[in-house]
Design an enzyme around this catalytic site. Structure first.
Site, PDB file in Angstrom:
ATOM      1  N   ASP A   1       0.841  -1.202   0.000  1.00  0.00           N
ATOM      2  CA  ASP A   1       0.000   0.000   0.000  1.00  0.00           C
ATOM      3  C   ASP A   1       0.882   1.261   0.000  1.00  0.00           C
ATOM      4  O   ASP A   1       0.377   2.381  -0.053  1.00  0.00           O
ATOM      5  CB  ASP A   1      -1.021  -0.005   1.140  1.00  0.00           C
ATOM      6  CG  ASP A   1      -0.384  -0.014   2.515  1.00  0.00           C
ATOM      7  OD1 ASP A   1       0.861  -0.143   2.609  1.00  0.00           O
ATOM      8  OD2 ASP A   1      -1.121   0.107   3.513  1.00  0.00           O
ATOM      9  N   SER A   2       2.213   1.062  -0.010  1.00  0.00           N
ATOM     10  CA  SER A   2       3.143   2.167  -0.287  1.00  0.00           C
ATOM     11  C   SER A   2       2.806   2.757  -1.655  1.00  0.00           C
ATOM     12  O   SER A   2       3.233   3.877  -1.980  1.00  0.00           O
ATOM     13  CB  SER A   2       4.597   1.672  -0.261  1.00  0.00           C
ATOM     14  OG  SER A   2       4.739   0.501  -1.040  1.00  0.00           O
TER      15      SER A   2
ATOM     16  N   ASP B   1      -1.123  -6.114  -0.306  1.00  0.00           N
ATOM     17  CA  ASP B   1      -1.457  -5.503   0.987  1.00  0.00           C
ATOM     18  C   ASP B   1      -2.958  -5.314   1.140  1.00  0.00           C
ATOM     19  O   ASP B   1      -3.626  -4.840   0.206  1.00  0.00           O
ATOM     20  CB  ASP B   1      -0.803  -4.117   1.088  1.00  0.00           C
ATOM     21  CG  ASP B   1       0.437  -4.123   1.958  1.00  0.00           C
ATOM     22  OD1 ASP B   1       0.632  -5.091   2.723  1.00  0.00           O
ATOM     23  OD2 ASP B   1       1.217  -3.160   1.871  1.00  0.00           O
TER      24      ASP B   1
ATOM     25  N   LYS C   1      -1.034  -9.434   2.762  1.00  0.00           N
ATOM     26  CA  LYS C   1      -0.276  -8.962   3.927  1.00  0.00           C
ATOM     27  C   LYS C   1      -1.156  -8.007   4.721  1.00  0.00           C
ATOM     28  O   LYS C   1      -1.905  -7.217   4.130  1.00  0.00           O
ATOM     29  CB  LYS C   1       1.016  -8.261   3.486  1.00  0.00           C
ATOM     30  CG  LYS C   1       1.821  -7.673   4.655  1.00  0.00           C
ATOM     31  CD  LYS C   1       3.236  -7.313   4.263  1.00  0.00           C
ATOM     32  CE  LYS C   1       3.382  -5.978   3.604  1.00  0.00           C
ATOM     33  NZ  LYS C   1       2.876  -4.823   4.384  1.00  0.00           N
TER      34      LYS C   1
ATOM     35  N   GLU D   1      -1.090  -5.464   8.465  1.00  0.00           N
ATOM     36  CA  GLU D   1      -0.273  -4.864   9.518  1.00  0.00           C
ATOM     37  C   GLU D   1      -0.893  -5.141  10.876  1.00  0.00           C
ATOM     38  O   GLU D   1      -2.095  -4.899  11.073  1.00  0.00           O
ATOM     39  CB  GLU D   1      -0.165  -3.351   9.292  1.00  0.00           C
ATOM     40  CG  GLU D   1       0.565  -3.004   8.006  1.00  0.00           C
ATOM     41  CD  GLU D   1       0.714  -1.502   7.803  1.00  0.00           C
ATOM     42  OE1 GLU D   1       0.362  -0.721   8.717  1.00  0.00           O
ATOM     43  OE2 GLU D   1       1.176  -1.116   6.730  1.00  0.00           O
TER      44      GLU D   1
ATOM     45  N   GLU E   1       9.506  -4.221  10.221  1.00  0.00           N
ATOM     46  CA  GLU E   1       9.901  -2.917   9.665  1.00  0.00           C
ATOM     47  C   GLU E   1      10.437  -2.001  10.750  1.00  0.00           C
ATOM     48  O   GLU E   1       9.796  -1.809  11.796  1.00  0.00           O
ATOM     49  CB  GLU E   1       8.708  -2.250   8.946  1.00  0.00           C
ATOM     50  CG  GLU E   1       9.078  -0.889   8.362  1.00  0.00           C
ATOM     51  CD  GLU E   1       8.082  -0.329   7.359  1.00  0.00           C
ATOM     52  OE1 GLU E   1       7.115  -1.023   6.990  1.00  0.00           O
ATOM     53  OE2 GLU E   1       8.288   0.835   6.941  1.00  0.00           O
TER      54      GLU E   1
END
Ligand code: KIV
Length: 275
Positions: A44-45, A83, A113, A115, A182
């Site tokens: 999602d960057s 993401d 993925k 978070e 991270e």
């Protein structure tokens, strides 16, 4: 050879380093895949490096599906991980599984993925139950930028380090096949890596992880808004692109482009007959 979650498990057992890079479009995915990376992350960057947002919070499911589908068409051998964007797995279990499923069904990702650690174990379990492999992401989780008060290194105090180790254990227990660490100090990332039976993929987490991931625009010098300390520039592609664009403008302006060989011929008599 197609990379799968089995490749990840084997790499951990055999102590082979795993490689992952982000991609957001077909042609970049094809280049990265051709280089032989184990996994491509449609991160999602995307929101920051492709869409120009200041953080990842505005990225939608539709954005992620659109870009994941493009990447999947370009990735033949890399495992495609997509993401789950902010708020797509926070509301209810059924919405979480539906959104993870859309990334697989419509985006053709082979894993998702998300978070979060202990607090998201239930979501990881539910997605895994639907036969969708989950990569977890702990440490600096950019979707929590407002809660953290900025993009900061995580796990430096005794309490924070213990929480990260507990989070890593929790995501493994919940069924994650790998976990991204991270912005975690190297010694803590190494301790987590030793403890887990699933691979750790580091970004700003030192050399002690089982693998590494970078945002491709960062490692090619194509994104200057934010240059994290953990990035190495592997090729000055941003500079080369800038030079190429400048040369194009100059060539068009001075008439040297397009040249004869770039055009198409025809019988000029036809043009002469036009009224
Ligand atoms: O969105 C992303 O690109 C990521 C990586 C930085 C791990 O989550």
């Amino acid at each position: 050879m197609k990379n799968t979650v089995v490749t990840f498990a084997q790499a951990k057992q055999e102590q082979n380093k795993l490689t992952m890079l982000t991609a957001y479009d077909y042609s970049t995915a094809k280049l990265i895949d051709g280089a032989g990376v184990n996994a491509i992350l449609v991160g999602d960057s995307l929101g920051m490096v492709c869409l120009g947002y200041e953080d990842t919070l505005s990225v939608t499911m539709e954005d992620m599906i659109h870009h994941t589908a493009a990447v999947s068409r370009g990735a033949k051998n890399a495992l495609v991980v997509a993401d789950l964007p902010f708020l797509s797995y926070h509301i209810s279990t059924s919405e979480t599984v539906r959104n993870a499923g859309r990334l697989v069904k419509e985006g053709r990702a082979q894993a998702v993925k998300l978070e979060g650690g202990t607090a998201f174990a239930e979501q990881i379990e539910a997605i895994t139950r639907a036969s969708i492999p989950v990569m977890a992401h702990i440490g600096l989780t950019p979707q929590s930028v407002n809660a953290f008060g900025g993009f900061k290194v995580q796990g430096k105090t005794q309490e924070a380090a213990q929480k990260l180790l507990d989070d890593a254990r929790a995501v493994q227990r919940a069924g994650a096949f790998a976990v991204v660490l991270e912005c975690v100090p190297g010694p803590l990332a190494a301790r987590i890596t030793q403890e887990l039976s699933i691979p750790t993929i580091g970004i700003g987490a030192g050399a002690g992880c089982d693998g590494q991931v970078l945002v491709y625009q960062d490692m090619l010098g194509m994104f200057s808004e934010l240059t994290p300390k953990f990035v190495r520039q592997f090729a000055p592609v941003g500079e080369l692109m800038q030079q190429g664009f400048t040369d194009y403008i100059r060539a068009v302006q001075d008439g040297s482009f397009p040249a004869q060989e770039h055009g198409f011929e025809m019988d000029e008599q036809i043009v002469a007959t036009l009224v």
